[in-house]
Design a protein around this motif. Structure first.
Motif, PDB file in Angstrom:
ATOM      1  N   GLY A  94     -42.059  94.172 -61.359  1.00 24.68           N
ATOM      2  CA  GLY A  94     -41.950  93.241 -62.475  1.00 24.68           C
ATOM      3  C   GLY A  94     -40.978  92.114 -62.201  1.00 24.68           C
ATOM      4  O   GLY A  94     -40.366  92.061 -61.133  1.00 24.68           O
ATOM      5  N   PRO A  95     -40.823  91.214 -63.195  1.00 25.18           N
ATOM      6  CA  PRO A  95     -40.074  89.965 -62.977  1.00 25.18           C
ATOM      7  C   PRO A  95     -38.553  90.111 -63.070  1.00 25.18           C
ATOM      8  O   PRO A  95     -37.897  89.373 -63.797  1.00 25.18           O
ATOM      9  CB  PRO A  95     -40.620  89.041 -64.079  1.00 25.18           C
ATOM     10  CG  PRO A  95     -41.006  89.971 -65.175  1.00 25.18           C
ATOM     11  CD  PRO A  95     -41.463  91.253 -64.530  1.00 25.18           C
ATOM     12  N   LEU A  96     -38.020  91.087 -62.354  1.00 25.11           N
ATOM     13  CA  LEU A  96     -36.565  91.296 -62.333  1.00 25.11           C
ATOM     14  C   LEU A  96     -36.081  91.340 -60.883  1.00 25.11           C
ATOM     15  O   LEU A  96     -36.614  92.091 -60.067  1.00 25.11           O
ATOM     16  CB  LEU A  96     -36.194  92.613 -63.020  1.00 25.11           C
ATOM     17  CG  LEU A  96     -34.685  92.894 -63.040  1.00 25.11           C
ATOM     18  CD1 LEU A  96     -33.966  91.952 -64.008  1.00 25.11           C
ATOM     19  CD2 LEU A  96     -34.385  94.351 -63.401  1.00 25.11           C
ATOM     20  N   THR A 183     -35.981  87.015 -63.757  1.00 22.39           N
ATOM     21  CA  THR A 183     -34.598  87.174 -64.194  1.00 22.39           C
ATOM     22  C   THR A 183     -33.796  87.683 -62.996  1.00 22.39           C
ATOM     23  O   THR A 183     -34.249  88.582 -62.290  1.00 22.39           O
ATOM     24  CB  THR A 183     -34.526  88.250 -65.305  1.00 22.39           C
ATOM     25  OG1 THR A 183     -35.373  87.849 -66.375  1.00 22.39           O
ATOM     26  CG2 THR A 183     -33.093  88.448 -65.801  1.00 22.39           C
ATOM     27  N   VAL A 184     -32.622  87.086 -62.755  1.00 23.56           N
ATOM     28  CA  VAL A 184     -31.773  87.582 -61.660  1.00 23.56           C
ATOM     29  C   VAL A 184     -30.535  88.231 -62.272  1.00 23.56           C
ATOM     30  O   VAL A 184     -29.770  87.570 -62.987  1.00 23.56           O
ATOM     31  CB  VAL A 184     -31.359  86.452 -60.691  1.00 23.56           C
ATOM     32  CG1 VAL A 184     -30.460  87.002 -59.575  1.00 23.56           C
ATOM     33  CG2 VAL A 184     -32.589  85.774 -60.080  1.00 23.56           C
ATOM     34  N   ASP A 190     -18.622  95.383 -61.161  1.00 17.77           N
ATOM     35  CA  ASP A 190     -18.622  96.353 -62.258  1.00 17.77           C
ATOM     36  C   ASP A 190     -19.406  95.845 -63.470  1.00 17.77           C
ATOM     37  O   ASP A 190     -20.048  96.617 -64.166  1.00 17.77           O
ATOM     38  CB  ASP A 190     -17.187  96.668 -62.688  1.00 17.77           C
ATOM     39  CG  ASP A 190     -16.461  97.468 -61.609  1.00 17.77           C
ATOM     40  OD1 ASP A 190     -17.164  98.095 -60.784  1.00 17.77           O
ATOM     41  OD2 ASP A 190     -15.225  97.434 -61.576  1.00 17.77           O
ATOM     42  N   ASP A 191     -19.323  94.517 -63.708  1.00 16.87           N
ATOM     43  CA  ASP A 191     -20.029  93.955 -64.856  1.00 16.87           C
ATOM     44  C   ASP A 191     -21.499  93.705 -64.516  1.00 16.87           C
ATOM     45  O   ASP A 191     -21.834  93.483 -63.358  1.00 16.87           O
ATOM     46  CB  ASP A 191     -19.407  92.613 -65.260  1.00 16.87           C
ATOM     47  CG  ASP A 191     -17.957  92.783 -65.674  1.00 16.87           C
ATOM     48  OD1 ASP A 191     -17.578  93.918 -66.027  1.00 16.87           O
ATOM     49  OD2 ASP A 191     -17.215  91.790 -65.625  1.00 16.87           O
ATOM     50  N   VAL A 192     -22.319  93.725 -65.551  1.00 18.61           N
ATOM     51  CA  VAL A 192     -23.734  93.400 -65.359  1.00 18.61           C
ATOM     52  C   VAL A 192     -23.932  91.971 -65.854  1.00 18.61           C
ATOM     53  O   VAL A 192     -23.738  91.682 -67.036  1.00 18.61           O
ATOM     54  CB  VAL A 192     -24.634  94.381 -66.139  1.00 18.61           C
ATOM     55  CG1 VAL A 192     -26.097  94.029 -65.942  1.00 18.61           C
ATOM     56  CG2 VAL A 192     -24.354  95.816 -65.705  1.00 18.61           C
ATOM     57  N   VAL A 193     -24.260  91.070 -64.934  1.00 18.48           N
ATOM     58  CA  VAL A 193     -24.299  89.648 -65.261  1.00 18.48           C
ATOM     59  C   VAL A 193     -25.649  89.051 -64.888  1.00 18.48           C
ATOM     60  O   VAL A 193     -26.114  89.211 -63.758  1.00 18.48           O
ATOM     61  CB  VAL A 193     -23.188  88.890 -64.483  1.00 18.48           C
ATOM     62  CG1 VAL A 193     -23.165  87.423 -64.887  1.00 18.48           C
ATOM     63  CG2 VAL A 193     -21.830  89.529 -64.703  1.00 18.48           C
ATOM     64  N   ILE A 194     -26.256  88.366 -65.850  1.00 14.75           N
ATOM     65  CA  ILE A 194     -27.512  87.669 -65.551  1.00 14.75           C
ATOM     66  C   ILE A 194     -27.176  86.269 -65.032  1.00 14.75           C
ATOM     67  O   ILE A 194     -26.512  85.491 -65.716  1.00 14.75           O
ATOM     68  CB  ILE A 194     -28.411  87.597 -66.797  1.00 14.75           C
ATOM     69  CG1 ILE A 194     -28.867  89.021 -67.166  1.00 14.75           C
ATOM     70  CG2 ILE A 194     -29.612  86.685 -66.552  1.00 14.75           C
ATOM     71  CD1 ILE A 194     -29.828  89.096 -68.315  1.00 14.75           C
ATOM     72  N   VAL A 195     -27.581  85.967 -63.804  1.00 12.46           N
ATOM     73  CA  VAL A 195     -27.269  84.662 -63.229  1.00 12.46           C
ATOM     74  C   VAL A 195     -28.464  83.705 -63.264  1.00 12.46           C
ATOM     75  O   VAL A 195     -28.322  82.529 -62.977  1.00 12.46           O
ATOM     76  CB  VAL A 195     -26.703  84.781 -61.791  1.00 12.46           C
ATOM     77  CG1 VAL A 195     -25.372  85.514 -61.791  1.00 12.46           C
ATOM     78  CG2 VAL A 195     -27.687  85.468 -60.864  1.00 12.46           C
ATOM     79  N   ARG A 196     -29.645  84.224 -63.592  1.00 10.31           N
ATOM     80  CA  ARG A 196     -30.791  83.347 -63.853  1.00 10.31           C
ATOM     81  C   ARG A 196     -31.632  83.988 -64.947  1.00 10.31           C
ATOM     82  O   ARG A 196     -31.997  85.160 -64.838  1.00 10.31           O
ATOM     83  CB  ARG A 196     -31.632  83.123 -62.603  1.00 10.31           C
ATOM     84  CG  ARG A 196     -32.751  82.084 -62.832  1.00 10.31           C
ATOM     85  CD  ARG A 196     -33.513  81.745 -61.566  1.00 10.31           C
ATOM     86  NE  ARG A 196     -34.383  82.820 -61.159  1.00 10.31           N
ATOM     87  CZ  ARG A 196     -35.099  82.826 -60.024  1.00 10.31           C
ATOM     88  NH1 ARG A 196     -35.012  81.796 -59.206  1.00 10.31           N
ATOM     89  NH2 ARG A 196     -35.863  83.830 -59.729  1.00 10.31           N
ATOM     90  N   ALA A 197     -31.908  83.214 -65.972  1.00  9.49           N
ATOM     91  CA  ALA A 197     -32.672  83.744 -67.103  1.00  9.49           C
ATOM     92  C   ALA A 197     -34.160  83.792 -66.769  1.00  9.49           C
ATOM     93  O   ALA A 197     -34.660  82.942 -66.041  1.00  9.49           O
ATOM     94  CB  ALA A 197     -32.442  82.852 -68.326  1.00  9.49           C
ATOM     95  N   THR A 214     -23.935  90.136 -69.805  1.00 12.46           N
ATOM     96  CA  THR A 214     -23.618  88.751 -70.139  1.00 12.46           C
ATOM     97  C   THR A 214     -24.450  87.789 -69.296  1.00 12.46           C
ATOM     98  O   THR A 214     -24.995  88.166 -68.265  1.00 12.46           O
ATOM     99  CB  THR A 214     -22.125  88.452 -69.898  1.00 12.46           C
ATOM    100  OG1 THR A 214     -21.821  88.795 -68.540  1.00 12.46           O
ATOM    101  CG2 THR A 214     -21.243  89.258 -70.830  1.00 12.46           C
ATOM    102  N   TYR A 215     -24.527  86.553 -69.767  1.00 11.99           N
ATOM    103  CA  TYR A 215     -25.201  85.496 -69.005  1.00 11.99           C
ATOM    104  C   TYR A 215     -24.144  84.624 -68.336  1.00 11.99           C
ATOM    105  O   TYR A 215     -23.128  84.274 -68.942  1.00 11.99           O
ATOM    106  CB  TYR A 215     -26.010  84.583 -69.944  1.00 11.99           C
ATOM    107  CG  TYR A 215     -27.338  85.157 -70.386  1.00 11.99           C
ATOM    108  CD1 TYR A 215     -28.441  85.095 -69.556  1.00 11.99           C
ATOM    109  CD2 TYR A 215     -27.486  85.728 -71.653  1.00 11.99           C
ATOM    110  CE1 TYR A 215     -29.668  85.602 -69.971  1.00 11.99           C
ATOM    111  CE2 TYR A 215     -28.707  86.232 -72.066  1.00 11.99           C
ATOM    112  CZ  TYR A 215     -29.796  86.162 -71.220  1.00 11.99           C
ATOM    113  OH  TYR A 215     -31.004  86.656 -71.637  1.00 11.99           O
TER     114      TYR A 215
END
Ligand code: TXA
Ligand code: MG
Length: 332
Positions: A94-96, A183-184, A190-197, A214-215
């Motif tokens: 999928g798109p992840l 989505t990247v 340690d943190d879960v961070v989205i760097v591309r929506a 977080t984004y």
């Protein structure tokens, strides 16, 4: 770059074999995924990866996503923690795309990761993509199949108009389902961070992992932003660019012949000990130089030299991206 004829082919089993043969031979193939069309190359072949940057006319080396056909194919390349395994279970194929710590024993080329200690991985859900990657048998690196700075392609004719003459085969698979890149999510810390929506949201990921997401979206219009600089391998030693000789104590990152190069104060560059001399390409092949850039920089950075002298690289084709990288490394 020499011009080639681009064929748009229906994704029949025969044509998928033909395309996988080309990929195995180090050539580029454009193929559909559920997000956008990708410009694929064998991720384990640095010279093939260099062709991606050249075909896209990218002025710098951005790290690329490596695509697998199965989790088994990707497990040897990165450290999958429990979070990564949960997300893989829920969202792959999928798109992840997941950013994970790279395994040093992995086979994916340094250039595909822009020399970083992390790697971007994804399993697409499009049948043609999965069949193609499985047929090649190794991960396929693929950015969107368009020239740098243009819109991402969601249909075969977009690829043809943007990269015609630069990719031998475009596998056709109609219009893409999402029309937007994956989505990247960065799981390397340690943190879960989205760097591309993308289609999978922070909420989707938070629900799956039961944690805060977080984004931190990249500044696409500011290619020289510190964020982007951070995503590249930075040597510790200083670089001296366009060197025409070698200073005492320096290591040499050569390009082409070193026959007429001297060491200041006496001696020839060709007499430097092996650990102080790496040649990006003895024959002056820019694709080969790009493929070797990050790993050779790393080797010389780990030597006992005072700094690294770098010979002039022609500022044409992929040489522009090589020089961009060297300039950034020299400036810090
Ligand atoms: O939907 C997609 O993801 C498409 C299709 C073809 O799969 N591919 C794609 O690849 O968009 P590309 O190379 O254009 O985008 C890669 C993205 C960039 O935003 C890049 O900065 C980020 O992933 N990326 C790759 N490796 C990274 C790393 N090690 N650390 C941080 N970001 C990384
Ligand atoms: Mg793109």
């Amino acid at each position: 770059m020499e011009s080639i004829i681009s064929q748009v082919l229906a994704a029949t089993p025969e044509n998928i074999v033909k395309a996988s043969d080309l990929l195995r031979a180090g050539e580029l193939v454009a193929f559909p995924t559920e997000t956008v069309y990708g410009l694929g190359a064998n991720a384990t072949d640095g010279k093939a990866i260099a062709k991606i940057y050249e075909a896209k006319g990218r002025p710098s080396f951005n790290p690329l996503i490596s695509h697998g056909a199965s989790l088994e194919m990707l497990l040897p390349e990165a450290e999958f923690d429990d979070r990564a395994l949960s997300l893989a279970d829920k969202f792959w194929p999928g798109p992840l795309t997941m950013i994970l710590p790279r395994k040093t024993s992995g086979k994916i080329s340094d250039l595909a990761c822009a020399g970083l200690p992390t790697i971007a991985l994804r399993i697409p859900s499009h049948k043609i993509a999965l069949d193609l990657i499985a047929a090649v048998g190794v991960p396929i690196a693929a950015p969107s199949a368009n020239a740098s700075g243009t819109l991402s392609p969601t249909a075969p004719h977009h690829v043809l108009s943007s990269l015609g003459g630069k990719v031998p085969i475009i596998l056709a698979g109609g219009t893409t389902q999402y029309g937007l890149e994956s989505t990247v999510v960065d799981l390397s810390g340690d943190d879960v961070v989205i760097v591309r929506a993308g289609a999978i949201t922070a909420e989707d990921i938070a629900d799956c992992l039961e944690c805060t997401v977080t984004y931190q979206l990249e500044a696409t219009d500011k290619p020289r932003s510190p964020g982007q600089l951070l995503r590249h391998y930075a040597p510790n030693k200083s670089l001296r660019l366009r060197a025409v000789d070698v200073e005492r104590g320096e290591a040499l990152l050569a390009f082409g012949s070193t026959k007429f190069m001297g060491i200041r104060g006496g001696g020839k560059a060709s007499d430097l000990p092996d650990e102080l001399k790496m040649n990006l390409s003895e024959t002056g092949d820019l694709l080969e130089a790009a493929a070797n850039l990050f790993s050779y920089l790393r080797i010389l950075d780990n030597s006992n030299a005072s700094q690294i002298a770098v010979m002039d690289i022609p500022n044409i084709g992929i040489g522009i991206a090589i020089n961009d990288r060297l300039k950034r490394a020299a400036e810090k």
